[in-house]
Design a protein around this motif. Structure first.
Motif, mmCIF file in Angstrom:
data_model
loop_
_atom_site.group_PDB
_atom_site.id
_atom_site.type_symbol
_atom_site.label_atom_id
_atom_site.label_comp_id
_atom_site.label_asym_id
_atom_site.label_seq_id
_atom_site.Cartn_x
_atom_site.Cartn_y
_atom_site.Cartn_z
ATOM 1 N N LEU A 1 10.317 -3.517 12.774
ATOM 2 C CA LEU A 1 11.151 -2.759 13.615
ATOM 3 C C LEU A 1 12.387 -2.119 12.649
ATOM 4 O O LEU A 1 12.835 -2.906 12.080
ATOM 5 C CB LEU A 1 11.846 -3.766 14.666
ATOM 6 N N GLN A 2 12.776 -0.930 13.051
ATOM 7 C CA GLN A 2 13.759 -0.260 12.445
ATOM 8 C C GLN A 2 14.543 0.825 12.947
ATOM 9 O O GLN A 2 13.916 1.469 13.961
ATOM 10 C CB GLN A 2 12.912 0.404 11.016
ATOM 11 N N ALA A 3 15.624 1.096 12.738
ATOM 12 C CA ALA A 3 16.416 2.266 13.192
ATOM 13 C C ALA A 3 16.077 3.521 12.641
ATOM 14 O O ALA A 3 15.978 4.598 13.122
ATOM 15 C CB ALA A 3 18.052 2.038 13.313
ATOM 16 N N GLU A 4 15.769 3.489 11.179
ATOM 17 C CA GLU A 4 15.561 4.667 10.483
ATOM 18 C C GLU A 4 14.193 5.503 10.724
ATOM 19 O O GLU A 4 13.046 4.577 11.016
ATOM 20 C CB GLU A 4 15.446 4.173 8.823
ATOM 21 N N PRO A 5 14.371 6.710 10.485
ATOM 22 C CA PRO A 5 13.098 7.405 10.872
ATOM 23 C C PRO A 5 11.590 6.997 9.719
ATOM 24 O O PRO A 5 12.205 6.399 8.716
ATOM 25 C CB PRO A 5 13.261 8.809 10.522
ATOM 26 N N PHE A 6 10.475 7.201 10.067
ATOM 27 C CA PHE A 6 9.783 6.997 8.884
ATOM 28 C C PHE A 6 8.667 7.812 8.946
ATOM 29 O O PHE A 6 8.411 8.547 10.098
ATOM 30 C CB PHE A 6 9.070 5.578 9.115
ATOM 31 N N ASP A 7 7.832 8.051 7.879
ATOM 32 C CA ASP A 7 6.797 9.054 7.764
ATOM 33 C C ASP A 7 5.357 8.597 8.022
ATOM 34 O O ASP A 7 4.639 7.398 7.169
ATOM 35 C CB ASP A 7 6.908 9.579 6.123
ATOM 36 N N PRO A 8 4.739 8.694 9.045
ATOM 37 C CA PRO A 8 3.520 8.366 9.390
ATOM 38 C C PRO A 8 2.491 8.583 8.386
ATOM 39 O O PRO A 8 1.593 7.666 8.254
ATOM 40 C CB PRO A 8 2.776 9.003 10.802
ATOM 41 N N GLY A 9 2.471 9.652 7.908
ATOM 42 C CA GLY A 9 1.403 9.949 6.773
ATOM 43 C C GLY A 9 1.621 8.971 5.655
ATOM 44 O O GLY A 9 0.534 8.372 5.091
ATOM 45 N N ALA A 10 2.804 8.633 5.171
ATOM 46 C CA ALA A 10 3.075 7.933 3.979
ATOM 47 C C ALA A 10 2.610 6.290 4.426
ATOM 48 O O ALA A 10 1.840 5.534 3.843
ATOM 49 C CB ALA A 10 4.482 7.788 3.474
ATOM 50 N N GLU A 11 2.945 6.015 5.611
ATOM 51 C CA GLU A 11 2.634 4.676 6.172
ATOM 52 C C GLU A 11 0.881 4.505 6.258
ATOM 53 O O GLU A 11 0.505 3.549 5.764
ATOM 54 C CB GLU A 11 2.950 4.295 7.901
ATOM 55 N N THR A 12 0.204 5.808 6.738
ATOM 56 C CA THR A 12 -1.057 5.628 6.505
ATOM 57 C C THR A 12 -1.703 5.599 5.124
ATOM 58 O O THR A 12 -2.909 4.569 5.092
ATOM 59 C CB THR A 12 -1.766 7.184 7.197
ATOM 60 N N ASN A 13 -1.154 6.216 4.085
ATOM 61 C CA ASN A 13 -1.651 6.126 2.976
ATOM 62 C C ASN A 13 -1.446 4.788 2.342
ATOM 63 O O ASN A 13 -2.501 4.159 1.809
ATOM 64 C CB ASN A 13 -1.048 7.018 2.006
ATOM 65 N N ALA A 14 -0.033 4.041 2.653
ATOM 66 C CA ALA A 14 -0.056 2.850 2.049
ATOM 67 C C ALA A 14 -1.012 1.747 2.824
ATOM 68 O O ALA A 14 -1.484 0.702 1.909
ATOM 69 C CB ALA A 14 1.574 2.445 2.502
ATOM 70 N N PHE A 15 -1.439 1.757 4.038
ATOM 71 C CA PHE A 15 -2.029 0.950 4.726
ATOM 72 C C PHE A 15 -3.471 0.938 4.347
ATOM 73 O O PHE A 15 -4.066 -0.039 4.264
ATOM 74 C CB PHE A 15 -1.870 1.309 6.218
ATOM 75 N N LEU A 16 -3.856 2.372 4.101
ATOM 76 C CA LEU A 16 -5.225 2.413 3.494
ATOM 77 C C LEU A 16 -5.745 2.169 2.258
ATOM 78 O O LEU A 16 -6.706 2.044 1.878
ATOM 79 C CB LEU A 16 -5.641 3.612 4.005
ATOM 80 N N LYS A 17 -4.497 1.908 1.264
ATOM 81 C CA LYS A 17 -4.821 1.892 -0.113
ATOM 82 C C LYS A 17 -5.715 0.581 -0.669
ATOM 83 O O LYS A 17 -5.352 -0.573 0.038
ATOM 84 C CB LYS A 17 -3.415 1.499 -0.880
ATOM 85 N N GLY A 18 -6.612 0.913 -1.187
ATOM 86 C CA GLY A 18 -7.753 -0.215 -1.552
ATOM 87 C C GLY A 18 -8.427 -0.895 -0.676
ATOM 88 O O GLY A 18 -8.709 -2.032 -0.783
ATOM 89 N N ARG A 19 -8.737 -0.236 0.229
ATOM 90 C CA ARG A 19 -9.658 -0.946 1.639
ATOM 91 C C ARG A 19 -11.086 -0.226 1.332
ATOM 92 O O ARG A 19 -11.628 0.246 2.208
ATOM 93 C CB ARG A 19 -9.162 -0.447 2.898
ATOM 94 N N GLU A 20 -11.768 -0.954 0.315
ATOM 95 C CA GLU A 20 -13.124 -0.247 0.052
ATOM 96 C C GLU A 20 -13.994 -0.891 1.202
ATOM 97 O O GLU A 20 -15.192 -0.361 1.431
ATOM 98 C CB GLU A 20 -13.500 -0.684 -1.385
ATOM 99 N N GLU A 21 -13.781 -1.992 1.695
ATOM 100 C CA GLU A 21 -14.943 -2.717 2.494
ATOM 101 C C GLU A 21 -14.959 -2.353 3.958
ATOM 102 O O GLU A 21 -15.552 -3.079 4.905
ATOM 103 C CB GLU A 21 -14.550 -4.171 2.324
ATOM 104 N N THR A 22 -13.824 -1.459 4.365
ATOM 105 C CA THR A 22 -13.819 -1.358 5.998
ATOM 106 C C THR A 22 -14.153 0.319 6.101
ATOM 107 O O THR A 22 -13.712 1.099 5.238
ATOM 108 C CB THR A 22 -12.491 -1.465 6.547
#
Lengths: 83, 150
Positions: B6-27
């Protein structure tokens, strides 16, 4: 027991919470709402539509028939609109 | 463990997506939902303010994310929700679900959003040319949540 208010309930009461010590016959959330309405005109007006009031007991959503004994904090708020 | 923020600051959905998907070879399936502040010509909104119940808001979203993880056998799930005042077009919420197959990922993201809208302690207040008003809860949101109860 601590009461906390959110959204239009907080605005209409013009405060974000109260410290209360309800008598033993105040058993449920519903009883608490009655007791608050009896002692405070602004609560009475606010509680005219009971269905519009949601409650949480120590950060767990509860129905109006839930007991309040032993609760640290009761939160009162309108239906939630997140997302 | 689901990651819930939870946060007050804006966030970048693209950057969040890339971070979440990094190194996920098995899904093989990733689904994300992004909710933004809406303003239309017939219902103009100049800003949206989200009030929340600190502690409980995070706990509720975490609970729904954990349920989704278990129920749909997801590989991972994460949610980010903002509070405070934001402008039209800004991101309010993002849910990301990862699973071996797409249906579970869609269902997982859907499940978390449906529960979050009705059972996580957030309240929206809109400001526009006509003044300010608290957004009313919609019965259709309750219906959307209730379909997961079976």
């Amino acid at each position: 027991m601590k009461l906390v208010y959110f959204a239009w309930i907080r605005e209409r009461l013009n405060r974000s919470g109260d410290e209360v010590d309800p008598p033993a016959e105040v058993v449920t959330v519903s009883d608490l709402l009655d007791w608050l309405a009896d002692g405070d005109e602004s609560f009475a007006l606010l509680l005219e539509d009971r269905k519009a009031i949601r409650a949480a007991r120590d950060e767990e959503l509860v129905d109006h028939d839930a007991p309040i004994a032993g609760a640290g904090t009761i939160a009162l708020f309108p239906p939630m609109t997140g997302g | 463990m689901p990651r819930v923020r939870l946060q007050a600051e804006p966030f970048d959905p693209g950057a969040e997506t890339n971070a979440f998907l990094k190194g996920r070879e098995e899904t093989g399936a990733f689904v994300s939902f992004v909710g933004t502040v809406r303003s239309t010509p017939d219902k103009p909104v100049t800003s949206l303010t989200l009030e929340h119940y600190p502690g409980m808001a995070e706990a509720q979203i975490t609970r729904f994310a954990e349920e989704a993880l278990e129920r749909f056998k997801l590989t991972d799930i994460a949610a980010i929700h903002r509070f405070g005042t934001m402008k039209p077009g800004e991101v309010i919420v993002m849910v990301m679900a990862l699973s071996p197959h797409r249906l579970a990922a869609f269902d997982g993201a859907n499940f978390v959003m449906d529960w979050l809208k009705t059972d996580a302690p957030f309240w929206k207040k809109e400001a526009g040319p006509q003044g300010e008003n608290w957004v009313e809860a919609k019965a259709t949101d309750d219906t959307a949540r209730d379909r997961w109860k079976s």
